[in-house]
Each structure stands twice: as C-alpha cells, then as structure tokens.
Write a protein that holds these residues in place. Structure first.
Motif, PDB file in Angstrom:
ATOM      1  N   TYR A  44       0.847  -1.195   0.000  1.00 50.01           N
ATOM      2  CA  TYR A  44       0.000   0.000   0.000  1.00 50.01           C
ATOM      3  C   TYR A  44       0.880   1.242   0.000  1.00 50.01           C
ATOM      4  O   TYR A  44       1.658   1.468   0.947  1.00 50.01           O
ATOM      5  N   LYS A  45       0.800   2.031  -1.055  1.00 47.47           N
ATOM      6  CA  LYS A  45       1.493   3.328  -1.153  1.00 47.47           C
ATOM      7  C   LYS A  45       3.010   3.206  -0.941  1.00 47.47           C
ATOM      8  O   LYS A  45       3.654   4.139  -0.458  1.00 47.47           O
ATOM      9  N   ASN A  46       3.567   2.060  -1.266  1.00 51.44           N
ATOM     10  CA  ASN A  46       5.009   1.836  -1.131  1.00 51.44           C
ATOM     11  C   ASN A  46       5.499   2.070   0.301  1.00 51.44           C
ATOM     12  O   ASN A  46       6.616   2.556   0.531  1.00 51.44           O
ATOM     13  N   ILE A  47       4.661   1.709   1.261  1.00 54.14           N
ATOM     14  CA  ILE A  47       5.028   1.857   2.670  1.00 54.14           C
ATOM     15  C   ILE A  47       6.100   0.818   3.021  1.00 54.14           C
ATOM     16  O   ILE A  47       5.978  -0.352   2.681  1.00 54.14           O
ATOM     17  N   LYS A  48       7.147   1.280   3.729  1.00 50.13           N
ATOM     18  CA  LYS A  48       8.279   0.427   4.061  1.00 50.13           C
ATOM     19  C   LYS A  48       8.314   0.153   5.568  1.00 50.13           C
ATOM     20  O   LYS A  48       7.902   0.990   6.376  1.00 50.13           O
ATOM     21  N   SER A  49       8.824  -1.014   5.907  1.00 49.92           N
ATOM     22  CA  SER A  49       8.918  -1.395   7.318  1.00 49.92           C
ATOM     23  C   SER A  49      10.284  -2.000   7.597  1.00 49.92           C
ATOM     24  O   SER A  49      11.005  -2.411   6.686  1.00 49.92           O
ATOM     25  N   VAL A  50      10.641  -2.066   8.875  1.00 50.85           N
ATOM     26  CA  VAL A  50      11.871  -2.713   9.308  1.00 50.85           C
ATOM     27  C   VAL A  50      11.575  -3.465  10.601  1.00 50.85           C
ATOM     28  O   VAL A  50      10.740  -3.029  11.407  1.00 50.85           O
ATOM     29  N   CYS A  51      12.225  -4.602  10.774  1.00 47.87           N
ATOM     30  CA  CYS A  51      12.064  -5.396  11.994  1.00 47.87           C
ATOM     31  C   CYS A  51      13.354  -5.304  12.799  1.00 47.87           C
ATOM     32  O   CYS A  51      14.434  -5.674  12.306  1.00 47.87           O
ATOM     33  N   LEU A  52      13.267  -4.792  14.007  1.00 48.82           N
ATOM     34  CA  LEU A  52      14.422  -4.594  14.878  1.00 48.82           C
ATOM     35  C   LEU A  52      14.340  -5.568  16.041  1.00 48.82           C
ATOM     36  O   LEU A  52      13.386  -5.523  16.813  1.00 48.82           O
ATOM     37  N   TYR A  53      15.339  -6.424  16.173  1.00 52.38           N
ATOM     38  CA  TYR A  53      15.310  -7.415  17.240  1.00 52.38           C
ATOM     39  C   TYR A  53      16.733  -7.815  17.592  1.00 52.38           C
ATOM     40  O   TYR A  53      17.649  -7.755  16.769  1.00 52.38           O
ATOM     41  N   GLY A  54      16.934  -8.200  18.843  1.00 47.27           N
ATOM     42  CA  GLY A  54      18.224  -8.692  19.271  1.00 47.27           C
ATOM     43  C   GLY A  54      18.570  -9.985  18.562  1.00 47.27           C
ATOM     44  O   GLY A  54      17.713 -10.833  18.337  1.00 47.27           O
ATOM     45  N   GLY A  55      19.841 -10.125  18.203  1.00 43.66           N
ATOM     46  CA  GLY A  55      20.260 -11.288  17.441  1.00 43.66           C
ATOM     47  C   GLY A  55      20.360 -11.004  15.964  1.00 43.66           C
ATOM     48  O   GLY A  55      21.045 -11.723  15.234  1.00 43.66           O
ATOM     49  N   GLY A  56      19.679  -9.941  15.504  1.00 48.83           N
ATOM     50  CA  GLY A  56      19.799  -9.525  14.115  1.00 48.83           C
ATOM     51  C   GLY A  56      21.010  -8.620  13.934  1.00 48.83           C
ATOM     52  O   GLY A  56      21.638  -8.164  14.897  1.00 48.83           O
ATOM     53  N   ASP A  57      21.348  -8.334  12.693  1.00 47.45           N
ATOM     54  CA  ASP A  57      22.492  -7.478  12.372  1.00 47.45           C
ATOM     55  C   ASP A  57      22.162  -6.042  12.764  1.00 47.45           C
ATOM     56  O   ASP A  57      21.416  -5.349  12.076  1.00 47.45           O
ATOM     57  N   ARG A  58      22.715  -5.588  13.871  1.00 49.25           N
ATOM     58  CA  ARG A  58      22.389  -4.264  14.392  1.00 49.25           C
ATOM     59  C   ARG A  58      22.780  -3.166  13.404  1.00 49.25           C
ATOM     60  O   ARG A  58      22.023  -2.222  13.174  1.00 49.25           O
ATOM     61  N   LYS A  59      23.966  -3.296  12.832  1.00 52.69           N
ATOM     62  CA  LYS A  59      24.434  -2.273  11.906  1.00 52.69           C
ATOM     63  C   LYS A  59      23.516  -2.191  10.692  1.00 52.69           C
ATOM     64  O   LYS A  59      23.178  -1.090  10.227  1.00 52.69           O
TER      65      LYS A  59
END
Length: 700
Positions: free
Chosen positions: A382-397
C-alpha cells in the motif's frame, strides 16, 4: 539460572603459574597427596625457586611468560592470551584486529595518535559487544586500537586522517566525561528576587538543595513547548457506512452476542462529551470503501469476511480512538491494527519523505512474533510503505542502516528498540501510532522497565493500540499510563480460555516416563501430522531433538540458545513442511503461525497457566481443528484447579485424577496454613515445607 552457572563454570580458564612443556600439548600430572598448593606441579616443591627468584609479583610473569612460549600457548593471562587466540574470540584488544572486527570498513590508516584513558572507563569506549567502538569508527572514519594497560591507565591508538583523529578524540572525551545532571536556568519570576534565577533553595537546615517542584514545573513547560512545535496528527479517517449507521442497538447487541460474545466498553471512566462507541462493520467494503487500494490488497489474500475482533476494531481505530483488544491468539488481531496503521501513515499532513522518522511503532515480546508481524506487513503493498524489523540477534548495523534510509513502520522487540533510542538512532517523539502487541506477554517477560524507558518522551496526542490475551493489573497500568479514554474490546469472556477448536487431552505419567511416552506418541503420528513439543528448559529441548535424531526421526528445535538464523530456519522448515516436528520452549508459544499444525504436546507443563493457553492456541487456528496433549506429573499438581477451569470452559473432559490432584493440593495448603504458614514456617526447602517433599507426598 543453574544451567547458566554450569556453562559459566565450564568456560573458566584455569591459570596455574606452573611451567609448561614447550610443546602445544596438555599434560596431566596426578597429585596423590591432594595438596592444593602442589596441584599440577609434579614433584617440584618450590616453583618459585626454579625461576631463580622468589619474587612472586614479577618473575613468574617476566621469566616464564617471556622465555617459555609453551606456557603462553597454554593460556597465560598476559601475552599468552594474545598468542593462543583468547583475543581472537572477541577480546576488546588484539582480538578485534585479528578476527576481522576492523575489516568492516576500509579506513585509511594515515596518521597515528596515542592517547591514555582511565582503565576503568575503557568499557565506555568499547560498549556492549563492541557496539560503541563500531559506532565511533563508523561516524569518525578513524581506527581505534585498544592497547596495553599499566593498571590505572590504558593506551588507545587512533589511526586515520587528521580530521578523523580529531573527531574521534572529541567523541571519546565526551564518552569519558562523568555524568553531572544539568540544572536548567530560568529567568527570575519577580523583579526584586535576585536569587531565584536557578532551581535551588535552602532547606530548614540552611543547606542548598534542588527545588524539585520548580524544576518539574519547568520541565513540563518545556515539554509542552516542544510538543506544540510538532506537526499536528490526523487520526480520524472513518466515514460510517449508511447500513452500519442504521443498525439499531438491538441489532448491534445481537451481532456482538453471536460473534463470540463481544463486549465493548470504555476501559476507564466514560467521561461526558466522548463519542459513542461505533457499531461494528460486517463486510470489508463497509470499513474500507473509501480506500480502494486497501480493499484490493484484502481481496488478494482471499479473505471472505472480517473476524469478530476486526469487525469491531476497524471502526474504532479508523476514527482515531485508542483501543485495547483482548482476544485469544489466532483471532486476527494483527490485521485489526495493521490496516488502520497503513491509512494513518498515508493520511498525515507532512509528506512521508519530509518526516523526521518513522510514523508507526509495533512492539512485540519475541523475535518470532516480530518477524511474524513483519511477514504480515509485507503482504500488503500500500502506497510503497516500508517497514523494518528490529530485534536482538539480528544485524544491528544493518538494522540501523535501514532505519537511516527511511522507513514508515518499525516492528521491534523492547530491548533492541530501547538500544536504538538510547543511542539516538530513533526518536520516540516521531511516532504517532503505537501498538503494544501481546502486552501481557511483554510484562511476563519483564520488559515493563524497557517499555517505559523507550516511551518516556512519546508525544501526548499519539494513537495507541494494545492487544492482549488476558487483562492483568500490569496491562491495566500500561493502559492508564499511555492511553487516552481507550475503548476496550473483549472477544469472549475475560476469564482465561483456550481455543474451542482444540481437543485438550491430559496424560498422567511419572516424570521419568515422560520421554518414553513422547516417543510412543511420535511413533503413532500420521505422515500428515505436524506437532510442536513444548519443553520447560532449553537444555531439555536440545536433548529431545538429539534423541529424536539418534532414533532416525527428523526434527527441528527453537529456543533462546540458538542463533537467530537457526531459529528462522527451524520455523521456515516447519512452515514449508520439510520437517513435521518442532521442539521448542515458550519462545514459540506466541507469534508462531503454522496453519497446518495438528498437534501441540506439553512435555513439561508451563509455569504459568496463561502460557498453557497460548501453547494450545498454536493449533486449531483460523477455524481449523487441533489436538493438545499435556503430560502431567506429581510436581504439576499446583496447576490442577486452574487447568480444570480451562477444560470446563472449553467443554472438555476433566479426568478424575485431575480433580483428585486439585483436592489434595488444596487440602495440603489448608493444612500448612494451620501449621504455621507454609514454607516459611517449615524451614524453606527442607522438611515438610520443601518442594520435593511436597511432590512426593502426593499419590494418585
């Protein structure tokens, strides 16, 4: 805790100041006498004399370490750690250079400058897991090398261009400054008061102290000015369909009753002037007829009609109200708050590319649930809405990089969110639509302090959604803190209840017989069956997975000790059908959506009855049926009465043995109350008050 302690002890490096053979081999010399002083030194009675000096403070390091490379290779705490790879495993010094820590950026070395810092403050530069030193190098484009320490001071070498060295040195100096709370200055309130231009006052003893009332009033005033400078939020996007508006109170009541007995009310006082609670929508068109692109995305998913929670939640959220949704797992709560969030993002006055940060925040208790929400978000283009998932264990950088490029929705676990807010990569004041998903689970896991710290600076006119399977006091406290006149939607009773599409079976076994009973169940599985086996400990999950592999049965495991990539792979294999057995701890009790899961097995009964409900809810989802099997042993008798209530509410068979367990447990509690108040009066763990004796005394 015990498991952790065992692992910690096993990992200790034992440093003995004895000489070692020059070869890189380990030699064991028995000590028949058992003397602690002579242990490991063979027949040498005075190890200091063999070095020609009995000065303990210098010579055993100076001579043995420098002249005997074998000793260094065996683990000396000085030079030997560098030679043998201790720092290759992640030491803050040489290991960062040797193991590729510095290779993430091609930073030209250029010039070099060495500075000294207090040794006890080096940790501020390195940061947790090296996170701070990475940020410093990234932002300054200089290299930082932690050098040798003489005790009080540590040498730090800075490499790079002159400008980069100067920048990183300033940043390091800022980190080393001890925190001193700054007291803001204000103008005098009265012309003749020459001493009221600060926030101090003299107490009764004549000592100058901070005037907290004045300071707090100033803070509130400054926050108010700050909030007024923010762009306004548009929250009301709802245009009620004529058919929905025409529903009579009787029709609304009948619809709510026949759709899982939905109860809708204002959570707190129903203040005068508030809008009436909107009627539910019955079709997708009634909710989103003015948003054709949303309707198109819904049709792509193949849904026929809204779920009960969605029907009542969408009018509330589209109107801009705060809402608390209390419903069982698997009832469509994610889509209930997600679609209004998409409309909220697109409908603000400031264009998305000109905003200071993301608009929507979705907090989830576990990585698995956060990733599940992200997967759901990705389905709706929808409308090119972007998201990100932030969680411990993932690549922080990499997560920081995605945030910096610009996103609209942040899906995060509390720990990682708090990390990025504290380090300045996210500003909570930019979020205007906030979701606390599975709020009861977040509180059970101890995340309340992190949630409150992260949301400390949140703007007061935001829209907040909370979802929960239960309504404990902690969830109510959060609602009182962050929500304004919320509407509470209860799908079904507020009493704890399991999904009615699941057949709940109870099997009574001795603790030692649980594994064999589990293997018997697995041998009788159909080829099309899928099962999650829940264990109480990570070690148990690993053990069961290994035992199944040794028996030629393919299975995957999911628990906190596994790397994030392995956890994602395990879940992916279950979803795809590569494996049909998943052995897991309670990290899988929420947020795991395996549509064709047929069975849930509770090898260990959970510590909290709420987790039993969530475990059971992994199957029987979206109208399908499922089976849960729980192995009950003597030590679980404290849960018997609560389990009976859940079984009765779902019209399940209640075994006679379970009734007997509940009765005996209640009788025991009454007897102990009469004898002097339970464990405290009987000596804690021992005697009649002990946990082990309590289980052994129960017979069935």
């Amino acid at each position: 805790m015990a498991d952790w302690d065992d692992e910690w002890q096993e990992d200790q490096v034992v440093v003995t100041p004895a000489p070692r053979p020059p070869q890189n081999t380990r030699v064991y010399r028995p000590n028949p006498g058992g003397s602690r002083d002579n242990r490991g030194y063979s027949d040498r009675s005075n190890w200091r004399e063999t070095r020609g000096n009995d000065n303990r403070s210098t010579n055993w390091r100076d001579q043995s370490d420098r002249n005997n490379p074998g000793f260094r290779n065996q683990g000396s705490r000085d030079q030997g750690f560098r030679d043998q790879g201790f720092r290759d495993q992640g030491s803050r010094d040489q290991g960062f250079r040797d193991q590729g820590f510095r290779n993430r950026r091609n930073i030209p070395e250029g010039n070099k400058k060495t500075i000294t810092v207090p040794s006890h403050k080096v940790g501020r530069i390195i940061g947790k897991g090296g996170s701070k030193i990475r940020d410093l190098e990234y932002e300054s484009e200089a290299k930082i090398q932690i050098g040798d320490s003489n005790g009080a001071l540590t040498n730090i070498t800075l490499l790079g261009e002159d400008a980069s060295i100067a920048k990183v040195e300033d940043m390091i100096n800022s980190l080393l400054e001890d925190y001193k709370p700054a007291v803001p200055k204000v103008n005098s309130c009265t012309a003749d008061n020459n001493t009221s231009d600060d926030f101090f006052k003299s107490n009764e003893a004549g000592v100058e102290v901070i005037d907290w009332d004045k300071l707090n009033a100033h803070y509130e005033e400054q926050q108010k000015i700050r909030y007024e400078q923010l762009p306004p939020i548009i929250k009301d996007f709802y245009k009620e369909d004529p058919q929905v508006a025409a529903m009579s109170p009787k029709e609304v009541k009948h619809w709510r009753l026949t759709n899982n007995d939905i109860q809708v009310k204002r959570t707190f006082d129903d203040k005068p002037g508030l809008k009436p609670i909107p009627n539910p929508v019955v079709t997708f068109d009634q909710a989103f007829q003015h948003f054709p692109e949303i309707l198109e995305e819904i049709r792509k998913q193949g849904f026929e009609r809204p779920s009960p929670i969605q029907s009542q939640a969408w009018p509330i959220l589209l109107r801009g109200e705060d809402m608390i949704g209390i419903a069982q797992t698997g009832t469509g709560k994610t889509l209930a708050f997600l679609l209004p969030a998409l409309i909220h993002i697109d409908g603000q006055t400031v264009p998305r590319d000109q905003r200071d940060g993301p608009t929507v925040l979705i907090l989830a208790p576990t990585r698995e649930l956060a990733l599940q929400i992200e997967k759901e978000v990705s389905k709706y283009k929808y409308k090119n809405i972007k998201s990100v998932c932030l969680y411990g264990g993932g690549d922080r950088k990499e997560q920081i990089k995605v945030v910096a490029k610009g996103v609209d929705i942040v899906i995060a676990t509390p720990g990682r969110l708090n990390d990025l807010i504290v380090t300045g990569h996210l500003n909570i004041i930019n979020f205007s639509y906030i979701v606390l998903d599975e709020a009861d689970r977040m509180l059970d896991m101890g995340f309340e302090p992190q949630i409150r710290k992260s949301l400390f600076d949140v703007r007061p006119d935001k829209q907040v959604v909370m979802t929960s399977a239960t309504w404990p006091n902690g969830v109510r406290r959060l609602a009182e803190s962050y929500m304004k006149d919320p509407i509470q939607v209860n799908v079904g009773s507020l009493d704890l209840a399991a999904v009615h599409t699941v057949t709940q079976q109870i099997s009574f076994v001795d603790e030692d017989d649980k594994e064999e009973a589990l293997y018997e169940f697995i041998r009788n599985m159909e080829s099309s069956d899928k099962v999650i086996i829940f264990c109480g400990k990570k070690a148990t999950a690993t053990h069961i997975t290994t035992e199944l592999a040794m028996r030629g049965i393919e299975a995957q495991s999911l628990h906190g000790d596994r790397d994030q990539s392995d956890r994602e792979a395990a879940l992916s294999e279950m979803v795809e059908g590569t494996v049909n057995i998943l052995v897991a701890t309670d990290v899988a009790s929420r947020g795991i959506d395996i549509k064709d899961l047929t069975h849930v097995v509770n090898l260990d009964f959970p510590r909290h009855i709420e987790e039993y409900v969530h475990r059971v809810g992994r199957t029987g989802r979206a109208g399908r049926t499922g089976v849960s099997l729980s192995f009950i042993s003597r030590k679980d008798w404290g849960h018997a009465r609560e389990l009976i209530k859940i079984l009765e509410e779902a019209n399940q068979e209640v075994p006679d043995e379970l009734q007997q367990m509940a009765e005996r447990f209640e009788a025991m509690k009454l007897r102990r109350d009469k004898e002097g108040g339970g464990n405290r009066g009987r000596g804690g763990r021992g005697g009649r008050g002990g946990g082990r004796d309590r289980g052994d005394r129960f017979m069935f």
